[in-house]
Scaffold this motif. Sequence first.
Motif, mmCIF file in Angstrom:
data_model
loop_
_atom_site.group_PDB
_atom_site.id
_atom_site.type_symbol
_atom_site.label_atom_id
_atom_site.label_comp_id
_atom_site.label_asym_id
_atom_site.label_seq_id
_atom_site.Cartn_x
_atom_site.Cartn_y
_atom_site.Cartn_z
ATOM 1 N N ASP A 100 51.070 12.619 -59.466
ATOM 2 C CA ASP A 100 50.670 11.896 -58.278
ATOM 3 C C ASP A 100 49.598 10.888 -58.681
ATOM 4 N N PRO A 101 49.632 9.657 -58.140
ATOM 5 C CA PRO A 101 48.615 8.660 -58.497
ATOM 6 C C PRO A 101 47.190 9.163 -58.347
ATOM 7 N N GLN A 102 46.967 10.101 -57.428
ATOM 8 C CA GLN A 102 45.624 10.652 -57.263
ATOM 9 C C GLN A 102 45.204 11.456 -58.489
ATOM 10 N N HIS A 103 46.157 12.157 -59.111
ATOM 11 C CA HIS A 103 45.855 12.888 -60.344
ATOM 12 C C HIS A 103 45.458 11.904 -61.441
ATOM 13 N N ARG A 104 46.166 10.781 -61.518
ATOM 14 C CA ARG A 104 45.880 9.785 -62.551
ATOM 15 C C ARG A 104 44.491 9.181 -62.351
ATOM 16 N N LEU A 105 44.185 8.832 -61.108
ATOM 17 C CA LEU A 105 42.871 8.268 -60.816
ATOM 18 C C LEU A 105 41.761 9.251 -61.161
ATOM 19 N N GLY A 211 35.844 12.902 -55.765
ATOM 20 C CA GLY A 211 37.015 13.082 -54.921
ATOM 21 C C GLY A 211 37.965 11.922 -55.061
ATOM 22 N N VAL A 212 39.173 12.118 -54.573
ATOM 23 C CA VAL A 212 40.184 11.071 -54.655
ATOM 24 C C VAL A 212 41.086 11.158 -53.431
ATOM 25 N N SER A 213 41.437 10.016 -52.893
ATOM 26 C CA SER A 213 42.372 9.955 -51.772
ATOM 27 C C SER A 213 43.080 8.616 -51.813
ATOM 28 N N ALA A 214 44.377 8.643 -52.018
ATOM 29 C CA ALA A 214 45.152 7.409 -52.086
ATOM 30 C C ALA A 214 46.445 7.591 -51.299
ATOM 31 N N GLY A 215 46.556 6.876 -50.197
ATOM 32 C CA GLY A 215 47.773 6.924 -49.397
ATOM 33 C C GLY A 215 48.750 5.874 -49.871
ATOM 34 N N PRO A 218 52.456 4.254 -44.960
ATOM 35 C CA PRO A 218 51.811 4.203 -43.637
ATOM 36 C C PRO A 218 51.935 5.479 -42.815
ATOM 37 N N GLU A 219 52.647 6.481 -43.312
ATOM 38 C CA GLU A 219 52.974 7.640 -42.473
ATOM 39 C C GLU A 219 51.738 8.389 -41.970
ATOM 40 N N VAL A 220 50.815 8.691 -42.872
ATOM 41 C CA VAL A 220 49.636 9.459 -42.484
ATOM 42 C C VAL A 220 48.780 8.658 -41.504
#
Length: 226
Positions: A100-105, A211-215, A218-220
Amino acid sequence: MSAKTGSAGSSAAEPVAVIGGSCRLPGGVDSLDSLWDLLVEEQETAKPVPTDRWDAEAIAAGLPDRMARRMRLGGFLEGDLGAFDAQAFGLSGTEANWLDPQHRLLLMVAWEACENAGMPIDGLRGSQTGVFAGMYAMDNYLRGHRPDQDSSAYWYSGGMHGVGMGRLSLMLDLHGPNMGVDTACSSSLAAVHLACQAPRAGECPTALVGGVSAGLGPEVGAASSE
């Protein structure tokens, strides 16, 4: 992501020092210096949705005005979220593809935070450094990304909160406590609270915290606006 240090076993009143950090934030912020400049200049980072992300007008068209306004704006990171030096972390291309891109970041900014703190990764290996990080919903799951049979294990491990934190300790060979935190919008703040407590409790002398949060879609945002 910040690096914090304290005296293991110190009292609850003992100060905890923030000795370095790194970040990726909307508005082209990719360092502590650029974050400081943004705050001093009071810049606004909410921008119209880029056309290559999703069709904001099509989504807004079916919503009440107060919701439609929210769906037309957002805070977007610049550059390619998929860009990742897998080899630097000893990951195969297949496994990296399903992170997941959040893991990469998380991996990238943790590495940079250590460098910024003057604590090279090689010097931390084998240490009791802890990891406390907040992470929110995984869009790879929400958006229905599904693997083929040969990559199902990577899809599973590449999208779980706990695995993301564990991988950070594993890749950097950190032996301190490791905790993923999900309290929705307060996840990073809760992680900072835990990371400040850990040295005072004698659990670790130093900790990586953030922390990390990347959507990715647009669903969320649409669901939250309702």
